[in-house]
Design an enzyme around this catalytic site. Structure first.
Site, PDB file in Angstrom:
ATOM      1  N   GLU A   9       0.664  -1.365   0.156  1.00  0.00           N
ATOM      2  CA  GLU A   9      -0.118   0.075   0.651  1.00  0.00           C
ATOM      3  C   GLU A   9       0.675   1.017  -0.338  1.00  0.00           C
ATOM      4  O   GLU A   9       1.519   1.277   0.966  1.00  0.00           O
ATOM      5  CB  GLU A   9      -0.400   0.131   1.182  1.00  0.00           C
ATOM      6  CG  GLU A   9      -1.846   1.245   1.348  1.00  0.00           C
ATOM      7  CD  GLU A   9      -2.549   1.979   2.590  1.00  0.00           C
ATOM      8  OE1 GLU A   9      -3.465   2.303   2.301  1.00  0.00           O
ATOM      9  OE2 GLU A   9      -2.819   0.730   2.913  1.00  0.00           O
ATOM     10  N   ASP A  32       5.202   3.984   4.026  1.00  0.00           N
ATOM     11  CA  ASP A  32       4.918   6.105   4.156  1.00  0.00           C
ATOM     12  C   ASP A  32       6.254   6.470   4.516  1.00  0.00           C
ATOM     13  O   ASP A  32       6.394   5.304   5.402  1.00  0.00           O
ATOM     14  CB  ASP A  32       3.747   6.596   4.565  1.00  0.00           C
ATOM     15  CG  ASP A  32       2.740   7.325   3.607  1.00  0.00           C
ATOM     16  OD1 ASP A  32       4.028   8.765   4.020  1.00  0.00           O
ATOM     17  OD2 ASP A  32       1.723   7.131   3.729  1.00  0.00           O
ATOM     18  N   ASP A  68      -1.493  11.834  -3.183  1.00  0.00           N
ATOM     19  CA  ASP A  68      -2.128  13.477  -3.774  1.00  0.00           C
ATOM     20  C   ASP A  68      -1.578  13.760  -4.961  1.00  0.00           C
ATOM     21  O   ASP A  68      -0.861  13.090  -5.815  1.00  0.00           O
ATOM     22  CB  ASP A  68      -0.075  14.087  -2.906  1.00  0.00           C
ATOM     23  CG  ASP A  68      -0.434  15.627  -3.268  1.00  0.00           C
ATOM     24  OD1 ASP A  68      -1.160  15.780  -3.892  1.00  0.00           O
ATOM     25  OD2 ASP A  68      -0.184  16.609  -2.541  1.00  0.00           O
ATOM     26  N   ASP A 105     -10.128  11.072  -5.317  1.00  0.00           N
ATOM     27  CA  ASP A 105     -11.079  11.593  -5.219  1.00  0.00           C
ATOM     28  C   ASP A 105     -10.527  12.382  -6.315  1.00  0.00           C
ATOM     29  O   ASP A 105     -11.348  13.192  -7.072  1.00  0.00           O
ATOM     30  CB  ASP A 105     -11.222  11.644  -3.957  1.00  0.00           C
ATOM     31  CG  ASP A 105     -10.574  13.011  -3.507  1.00  0.00           C
ATOM     32  OD1 ASP A 105      -9.396  12.543  -2.987  1.00  0.00           O
ATOM     33  OD2 ASP A 105     -10.768  14.187  -3.651  1.00  0.00           O
ATOM     34  N   THR A 135     -11.098   5.080   4.021  1.00  0.00           N
ATOM     35  CA  THR A 135     -10.115   5.397   5.097  1.00  0.00           C
ATOM     36  C   THR A 135     -10.614   6.752   5.342  1.00  0.00           C
ATOM     37  O   THR A 135     -11.834   7.520   4.910  1.00  0.00           O
ATOM     38  CB  THR A 135      -8.901   5.651   4.253  1.00  0.00           C
ATOM     39  OG1 THR A 135      -9.120   6.723   3.061  1.00  0.00           O
ATOM     40  CG2 THR A 135      -8.473   4.392   3.285  1.00  0.00           C
ATOM     41  N   TYR A 164      -9.405   9.470   4.951  1.00  0.00           N
ATOM     42  CA  TYR A 164      -9.897  10.766   4.096  1.00  0.00           C
ATOM     43  C   TYR A 164     -10.967  10.413   2.949  1.00  0.00           C
ATOM     44  O   TYR A 164     -11.315  11.271   2.683  1.00  0.00           O
ATOM     45  CB  TYR A 164      -8.414  10.338   3.082  1.00  0.00           C
ATOM     46  CG  TYR A 164      -7.320  10.684   4.050  1.00  0.00           C
ATOM     47  CD1 TYR A 164      -7.087  12.753   3.800  1.00  0.00           C
ATOM     48  CD2 TYR A 164      -6.241  10.632   4.593  1.00  0.00           C
ATOM     49  CE1 TYR A 164      -6.196  13.051   5.689  1.00  0.00           C
ATOM     50  CE2 TYR A 164      -5.364  10.631   5.088  1.00  0.00           C
ATOM     51  CZ  TYR A 164      -4.964  12.630   5.400  1.00  0.00           C
ATOM     52  OH  TYR A 164      -4.085  12.407   6.236  1.00  0.00           O
ATOM     53  N   GLU A 165     -11.377   9.127   2.583  1.00  0.00           N
ATOM     54  CA  GLU A 165     -12.520   9.305   2.081  1.00  0.00           C
ATOM     55  C   GLU A 165     -13.389   9.311   3.156  1.00  0.00           C
ATOM     56  O   GLU A 165     -14.427  10.087   2.012  1.00  0.00           O
ATOM     57  CB  GLU A 165     -12.170   7.304   1.458  1.00  0.00           C
ATOM     58  CG  GLU A 165     -13.715   7.081   1.017  1.00  0.00           C
ATOM     59  CD  GLU A 165     -13.689   5.923   0.546  1.00  0.00           C
ATOM     60  OE1 GLU A 165     -14.441   5.382  -0.826  1.00  0.00           O
ATOM     61  OE2 GLU A 165     -12.722   4.922   0.563  1.00  0.00           O
TER      62      GLU A 165
END
Length: 218
Positions: free
Chosen positions: A49, A74, A123, A157, A197, A199-200
């Site tokens: 991921e 990350d 991003d 998105d 998530t 953010y979603e």
């Protein structure tokens, strides 16, 4: 907030399910070529991921598909702390979190060591194409560690990143496997795509449309 971040970073250093890139600087051993036999101690497929943020997708996928190894990557350890902590609480043995720069993947993974990758709400870098995780630059990086025919998933998105990725797939003559322009409308009950998530959830509250694409890397 600084104290919280500091405490989380200290936690990450002692977590058994976390590997930090600083452990693999010059003079220290690298996990390259060791992910299956030594780190996970199995022969299951490795799934990345990329830019995992809080690591929520890796966490949920590890629960849904215990026959795969999940690695959330990350550079921001304080965010990954969320997923790493929950994974430890749930005693999940098939998920790890790895602090590293994505453009250095070949320093930490051997050729053909990865079978699949998820890129979830990255991003879109509106003005910096080369930083987009589905750009030709990054696809070439993935080719250094992924098997031929490996599958890459993008959930976003961003209309710009969605369109851009489709153009890259077409330009490179890659196989488009799935294309869902509106996940909530077309595939709301999909057990994998319905994972949401932090953010979603935020994007959905703002009325944004979630898009999904998967394709095969040559």
């Amino acid at each position: 907030m600084p104290k919280i971040k500091e405490q989380r970073m200290e936690d990450m250093q002692r977590y058994k399910n976390v590997l930090e890139y600083t452990e693999y600087e010059e003079g220290s051993s690298s996990p390259k070529g060791k992910w299956k036999e030594e780190i996970f101690q199995n022969k299951n497929p490795n799934v990345l991921e990329l830019a995992c943020g809080k690591g929520e997708y890796s966490l949920k996928l590890a629960q849904l598909k215990p026959d795969r190894n999940y690695i959330g990557i990350d550079i921001k350890g304080s965010r990954m702390w969320v997923g790493a902590t929950k994974a430890q609480e749930k005693e999940l043995e098939n998920v790890r979190y790895f602090r590293a720069f994505i453009d250095h993947l070949d320093e930490y993974f051997a050729k053909d060591e990865v079978e699949e990758a998820w890129i979830v709400f990255p991003d879109p870098y509106i003005k910096k194409e080369k930083k987009r995780l589905t750009s030709p630059k990054f696809l070439d990086i993935y080719r250094k560690v992924m098997k031929s025919g490996a599958i890459i998933h993008l959930k976003t998105d961003s209309a710009l990143l969605y369109k851009y990725t489709k153009e890259v797939i077409a330009d490179q003559e890659l196989e488009l496997l799935d294309d869902v322009p509106d996940v909530q409308k077309i595939r709301p009950d999909d057990p994998v795509l319905s994972i949401k998530t932090f953010y979603e959830k935020k994007h959905l509250k703002e009325g944004k449309t979630i898009k999904y694409i998967s394709f095969r890397l040559d």
